[in-house]
Design a protein around this motif. Structure first.
Motif, PDB file in Angstrom:
ATOM      1  N   GLU A   1      -0.960 -23.811  25.715  1.00 49.09           N
ATOM      2  CA  GLU A   1      -1.766 -24.381  26.798  1.00 49.09           C
ATOM      3  C   GLU A   1      -1.975 -25.873  26.568  1.00 49.09           C
ATOM      4  OE1 GLU A   1      -3.058 -22.690  29.545  1.00 49.09           O
ATOM      5  OE2 GLU A   1      -1.826 -21.030  28.822  1.00 49.09           O
ATOM      6  N   THR A   2      -2.269 -26.590  27.644  1.00 54.95           N
ATOM      7  CA  THR A   2      -2.620 -27.998  27.575  1.00 54.95           C
ATOM      8  C   THR A   2      -3.969 -28.187  28.252  1.00 54.95           C
ATOM      9  OG1 THR A   2      -0.321 -28.718  27.611  1.00 54.95           O
ATOM     10  CG2 THR A   2      -1.956 -30.347  28.276  1.00 54.95           C
ATOM     11  N   VAL A   3      -4.852 -28.901  27.589  1.00 50.26           N
ATOM     12  CA  VAL A   3      -6.159 -29.211  28.150  1.00 50.26           C
ATOM     13  C   VAL A   3      -6.115 -30.647  28.656  1.00 50.26           C
ATOM     14  CG1 VAL A   3      -8.614 -29.456  27.669  1.00 50.26           C
ATOM     15  CG2 VAL A   3      -7.304 -27.630  26.561  1.00 50.26           C
ATOM     16  N   ARG A   4      -6.305 -30.818  29.959  1.00 48.85           N
ATOM     17  CA  ARG A   4      -6.307 -32.166  30.528  1.00 48.85           C
ATOM     18  C   ARG A   4      -7.668 -32.809  30.305  1.00 48.85           C
ATOM     19  NH1 ARG A   4      -2.863 -34.598  33.082  1.00 48.85           N
ATOM     20  NH2 ARG A   4      -4.215 -35.520  34.649  1.00 48.85           N
ATOM     21  N   LEU A   5      -7.637 -34.045  29.863  1.00 50.02           N
ATOM     22  CA  LEU A   5      -8.869 -34.797  29.640  1.00 50.02           C
ATOM     23  C   LEU A   5      -9.155 -35.774  30.772  1.00 50.02           C
ATOM     24  CD1 LEU A   5      -8.474 -35.567  25.834  1.00 50.02           C
ATOM     25  CD2 LEU A   5      -9.739 -33.693  26.912  1.00 50.02           C
ATOM     26  N   GLY A   6      -8.168 -36.038  31.616  1.00 51.22           N
ATOM     27  CA  GLY A   6      -8.360 -36.936  32.744  1.00 51.22           C
ATOM     28  C   GLY A   6      -7.344 -38.053  32.742  1.00 51.22           C
ATOM     29  N   THR A   7      -7.768 -39.222  33.240  1.00 50.14           N
ATOM     30  CA  THR A   7      -6.875 -40.374  33.315  1.00 50.14           C
ATOM     31  C   THR A   7      -7.565 -41.616  32.763  1.00 50.14           C
ATOM     32  OG1 THR A   7      -7.607 -41.001  35.538  1.00 50.14           O
ATOM     33  CG2 THR A   7      -5.718 -39.492  35.391  1.00 50.14           C
ATOM     34  N   VAL A   8      -6.741 -42.564  32.375  1.00 47.77           N
ATOM     35  CA  VAL A   8      -7.237 -43.874  31.957  1.00 47.77           C
ATOM     36  C   VAL A   8      -6.317 -44.918  32.590  1.00 47.77           C
ATOM     37  CG1 VAL A   8      -5.982 -43.862  29.761  1.00 47.77           C
ATOM     38  CG2 VAL A   8      -7.992 -45.299  30.006  1.00 47.77           C
ATOM     39  N   THR A   9      -6.927 -45.946  33.178  1.00 42.51           N
ATOM     40  CA  THR A   9      -6.176 -47.018  33.825  1.00 42.51           C
ATOM     41  C   THR A   9      -6.288 -48.261  32.962  1.00 42.51           C
ATOM     42  OG1 THR A   9      -6.629 -46.082  36.004  1.00 42.51           O
ATOM     43  CG2 THR A   9      -5.924 -48.386  35.936  1.00 42.51           C
ATOM     44  N   LEU A  10      -5.123 -48.793  32.574  1.00 45.01           N
ATOM     45  CA  LEU A  10      -5.065 -49.932  31.660  1.00 45.01           C
ATOM     46  C   LEU A  10      -4.224 -51.059  32.232  1.00 45.01           C
ATOM     47  CD1 LEU A  10      -4.148 -48.117  28.308  1.00 45.01           C
ATOM     48  CD2 LEU A  10      -6.401 -48.915  28.980  1.00 45.01           C
ATOM     49  N   GLU A  11      -4.569 -52.276  31.801  1.00 42.03           N
ATOM     50  CA  GLU A  11      -3.700 -53.422  31.999  1.00 42.03           C
ATOM     51  C   GLU A  11      -2.753 -53.472  30.805  1.00 42.03           C
ATOM     52  OE1 GLU A  11      -6.384 -56.742  32.307  1.00 42.03           O
ATOM     53  OE2 GLU A  11      -6.824 -56.288  34.410  1.00 42.03           O
ATOM     54  N   PRO A  12      -1.591 -54.113  30.925  1.00 41.38           N
ATOM     55  CA  PRO A  12      -0.644 -54.159  29.805  1.00 41.38           C
ATOM     56  C   PRO A  12      -1.195 -54.773  28.514  1.00 41.38           C
ATOM     57  CG  PRO A  12       0.509 -54.669  31.818  1.00 41.38           C
ATOM     58  CD  PRO A  12      -0.962 -54.615  32.162  1.00 41.38           C
ATOM     59  N   ASP A  13      -2.299 -55.526  28.602  1.00 41.48           N
ATOM     60  CA  ASP A  13      -2.888 -56.075  27.373  1.00 41.48           C
ATOM     61  C   ASP A  13      -3.846 -55.091  26.709  1.00 41.48           C
ATOM     62  OD1 ASP A  13      -5.164 -56.132  28.952  1.00 41.48           O
ATOM     63  OD2 ASP A  13      -5.478 -58.296  28.765  1.00 41.48           O
ATOM     64  N   GLY A  14      -4.007 -53.888  27.304  1.00 43.45           N
ATOM     65  CA  GLY A  14      -4.864 -52.863  26.725  1.00 43.45           C
ATOM     66  C   GLY A  14      -6.259 -52.805  27.312  1.00 43.45           C
ATOM     67  N   THR A  15      -6.587 -53.688  28.237  1.00 42.40           N
ATOM     68  CA  THR A  15      -7.904 -53.679  28.870  1.00 42.40           C
ATOM     69  C   THR A  15      -8.060 -52.428  29.728  1.00 42.40           C
ATOM     70  OG1 THR A  15      -7.917 -56.089  28.964  1.00 42.40           O
ATOM     71  CG2 THR A  15      -9.445 -54.946  30.428  1.00 42.40           C
ATOM     72  N   VAL A  16      -9.151 -51.691  29.473  1.00 43.05           N
ATOM     73  CA  VAL A  16      -9.451 -50.501  30.269  1.00 43.05           C
ATOM     74  C   VAL A  16     -10.083 -50.952  31.583  1.00 43.05           C
ATOM     75  CG1 VAL A  16     -10.750 -48.341  30.394  1.00 43.05           C
ATOM     76  CG2 VAL A  16      -9.764 -49.069  28.221  1.00 43.05           C
ATOM     77  N   VAL A  17      -9.465 -50.594  32.688  1.00 38.67           N
ATOM     78  CA  VAL A  17      -9.950 -50.961  34.008  1.00 38.67           C
ATOM     79  C   VAL A  17     -10.805 -49.842  34.587  1.00 38.67           C
ATOM     80  CG1 VAL A  17      -9.224 -51.586  36.350  1.00 38.67           C
ATOM     81  CG2 VAL A  17      -7.966 -52.452  34.376  1.00 38.67           C
ATOM     82  N   ASP A  18     -10.402 -48.595  34.317  1.00 33.50           N
ATOM     83  CA  ASP A  18     -11.105 -47.442  34.868  1.00 33.50           C
ATOM     84  C   ASP A  18     -10.691 -46.205  34.083  1.00 33.50           C
ATOM     85  OD1 ASP A  18     -12.772 -46.043  36.623  1.00 33.50           O
ATOM     86  OD2 ASP A  18     -11.216 -45.777  38.141  1.00 33.50           O
ATOM     87  N   HIS A  19     -11.483 -45.159  34.185  1.00 33.53           N
ATOM     88  CA  HIS A  19     -11.092 -43.879  33.592  1.00 33.53           C
ATOM     89  C   HIS A  19     -11.812 -42.746  34.302  1.00 33.53           C
ATOM     90  CE1 HIS A  19     -14.768 -42.775  31.372  1.00 33.53           C
ATOM     91  NE2 HIS A  19     -14.933 -44.070  31.233  1.00 33.53           N
ATOM     92  N   SER A  20     -11.232 -41.571  34.216  1.00 32.20           N
ATOM     93  CA  SER A  20     -11.858 -40.347  34.733  1.00 32.20           C
ATOM     94  C   SER A  20     -11.825 -39.300  33.628  1.00 32.20           C
ATOM     95  CB  SER A  20     -11.124 -39.853  35.980  1.00 32.20           C
ATOM     96  OG  SER A  20      -9.820 -39.431  35.634  1.00 32.20           O
ATOM     97  N   LEU A  21     -12.186 -39.719  32.435  1.00 33.78           N
ATOM     98  CA  LEU A  21     -12.117 -38.844  31.260  1.00 33.78           C
ATOM     99  C   LEU A  21     -13.344 -37.958  31.166  1.00 33.78           C
ATOM    100  CD1 LEU A  21     -10.866 -41.566  28.787  1.00 33.78           C
ATOM    101  CD2 LEU A  21      -9.510 -39.727  29.797  1.00 33.78           C
ATOM    102  N   ALA A  22     -13.124 -36.728  30.751  1.00 31.02           N
ATOM    103  CA  ALA A  22     -14.229 -35.796  30.560  1.00 31.02           C
ATOM    104  C   ALA A  22     -13.854 -34.832  29.440  1.00 31.02           C
ATOM    105  CB  ALA A  22     -14.520 -35.016  31.833  1.00 31.02           C
ATOM    106  N   ALA A  23     -14.813 -34.548  28.595  1.00 29.04           N
ATOM    107  CA  ALA A  23     -14.612 -33.578  27.532  1.00 29.04           C
ATOM    108  C   ALA A  23     -14.531 -32.183  28.136  1.00 29.04           C
ATOM    109  CB  ALA A  23     -15.759 -33.645  26.537  1.00 29.04           C
ATOM    110  N   PRO A  24     -13.825 -31.260  27.488  1.00 35.21           N
ATOM    111  CA  PRO A  24     -13.781 -29.879  27.971  1.00 35.21           C
ATOM    112  C   PRO A  24     -15.182 -29.260  27.962  1.00 35.21           C
ATOM    113  CG  PRO A  24     -12.282 -30.206  26.113  1.00 35.21           C
ATOM    114  CD  PRO A  24     -13.073 -31.451  26.271  1.00 35.21           C
ATOM    115  N   GLU A  25     -15.381 -28.256  28.773  1.00 34.58           N
ATOM    116  CA  GLU A  25     -16.675 -27.557  28.806  1.00 34.58           C
ATOM    117  C   GLU A  25     -17.045 -27.102  27.393  1.00 34.58           C
ATOM    118  OE1 GLU A  25     -17.648 -24.570  31.639  1.00 34.58           O
ATOM    119  OE2 GLU A  25     -16.439 -25.547  33.169  1.00 34.58           O
ATOM    120  N   GLY A  26     -18.320 -27.221  27.077  1.00 36.57           N
ATOM    121  CA  GLY A  26     -18.811 -26.808  25.766  1.00 36.57           C
ATOM    122  C   GLY A  26     -18.928 -27.956  24.783  1.00 36.57           C
TER     123      GLY A  26
END
Length: 93
Positions: free
Chosen positions: A66-91
């Motif tokens: 199985e694979t547990v999806r954590l969400g998405t992360v949006t980055l610029e090529p220099d590594g700057t985080v622009v946005d994310h929709s990350l969430a830990a699994p239930e529990g």
């Protein structure tokens, strides 16, 4: 600067957990080193989520194959985080 959104998840095998990065098919040409952007994505994920708690929860509750999806992360090529929709699994707090 252009951005790209990467999907992230944890794949469970019989013997280990694998950090997985889903790369967009139209990735910006500013990403010249695949290993580097994967490291940047991983670092961005663990800045937002508690790595130990997430991995322990997945290891104890997710069957092999199985694979547990954590969400998405949006980055610029220099590594700057622009946005994310990350969430830990239930529990995981």
């Amino acid at each position: 600067m252009s951005t790209d959104t990467f999907g992230v998840g944890i794949g469970v095998t019989e013997t280990d957990l694998q950090f997985l990065v889903q790369v967009p098919s139209d990735i910006d040409s500013g990403w010249t080193n695949p290993e580097e952007f994967q490291r940047l994505v991983e670092a961005a994920v663990w800045e937002q989520l508690d790595q130990q708690a997430v991995l322990q929860q997945i290891a104890s509750t997710t069957p092999a194959g199985e694979t547990v999806r954590l969400g998405t992360v949006t980055l610029e090529p220099d590594g700057t985080v622009v946005d994310h929709s990350l969430a830990a699994p239930e529990g995981v707090e």
